[in-house]
Design an enzyme around this catalytic site. Structure first.
Site, PDB file in Angstrom:
ATOM      1  N   ASP A   1      36.794  40.017  46.800  1.00  0.00           N
ATOM      2  CA  ASP A   1      37.638  41.072  46.242  1.00  0.00           C
ATOM      3  C   ASP A   1      38.336  40.537  44.988  1.00  0.00           C
ATOM      4  OD1 ASP A   1      39.017  39.369  48.158  1.00  0.00           O
ATOM      5  OD2 ASP A   1      40.787  40.634  47.883  1.00  0.00           O
ATOM      6  N   GLU A  11      41.565  39.217  50.281  1.00  0.00           N
ATOM      7  CA  GLU A  11      42.442  38.089  49.991  1.00  0.00           C
ATOM      8  C   GLU A  11      43.555  38.495  49.048  1.00  0.00           C
ATOM      9  OE1 GLU A  11      43.686  34.214  48.090  1.00  0.00           O
ATOM     10  OE2 GLU A  11      43.049  36.070  47.173  1.00  0.00           O
TER      11      GLU A  11
HETATM   12 ZN    ZN Z   1      41.518  33.750  45.202  1.00  0.00          ZN
END
Ligand code: ZN
Length: 195
Positions: A90, A153
């Site tokens: 991501d 994340e």
């Molecule tokens: Zn990272």
């Protein structure tokens, strides 16, 4: 045993590495909950990037697993112990002020430019190629090595929360993310609303 020239092994795969990295960089894998579905709980871009890496691993003969469309892994090797390599696919939104298309992965003056090139698609793909080289050289391993693919994340860490509810905790591991050779720790994060 013959000596292994690691740099040569990397350079032999340089074009493939850039092509695969560009493929990943060209996917706009920004959290998009408005367009989330059951199969793409964090939105279509993140799902596409997760699938991209899982398919790559499958094609190269790794054992692959999609863990609830929130994470996944690619594994090789043998043994009871597990080495975890944790990357994420991501990215944060690209923002303004780019001089190139942030989802092109263009190479200029020996550098690759895109949102996520250094955090964390580049390091994740580099770790993947390190595993691929060891695998293609047929080197004996006495541990399993697993590239764990995170998808959230940059936001709420729903990926690793879900992953470790269902999957084994590595014996040891490392996180290739953003800077080389090492970031000791991220010391924390705060969000403020100033009124
Ligand atoms: Zn990272």
């Amino acid at each position: 045993m013959t000596e292994i020239h690691w740099m040569d092994e990397v350079l032999k795969r340089k074009d493939d590495f850039i092509k695969d990295l560009q493929g990943l960089l060209q996917i706009k894998s920004v959290l998009d909950e408005e367009n989330a579905t059951e199969d793409a709980p964090l939105g279509p871009g993140i799902q596409e990037a997760l699938q991209f890496l899982l398919h790559l691993g499958e094609k190269d003969g790794f054992q692959t697993k999609n863990v609830g469309n929130l994470a996944g892994h690619l594994e090789m090797g043998e043994g009871s112990e597990l080495v975890g390599v944790l990357g994420h696919i991501d990215v944060v939104p690209e923002g303004d002020g780019w001089s190139v298309d942030p989802y092109s992965g263009v190479v200029k003056d020996g550098k690759i430019y895109a949102r996520g090139a250094s955090d964390d698609k580049g390091p994740t793909m580099a770790a993947y190629y390190a595993m691929k080289i060891v695998k293609e050289l047929g080197l004996p391993l006495n541990k399993r090595v697993r590239l764990i693919i995170g998808t959230d994340e940059e936001s709420d860490w729903r990926c690793v929360d879900h992953y470790f509810k269902h999957e084994e905790m590595p014996t040891l591991g490392f996180v290739p993310d953003a800077d080389f050779p090492i970031i000791f720790a991220e010391k924390g994060i705060s969000d403020f609303d100033i009124v």
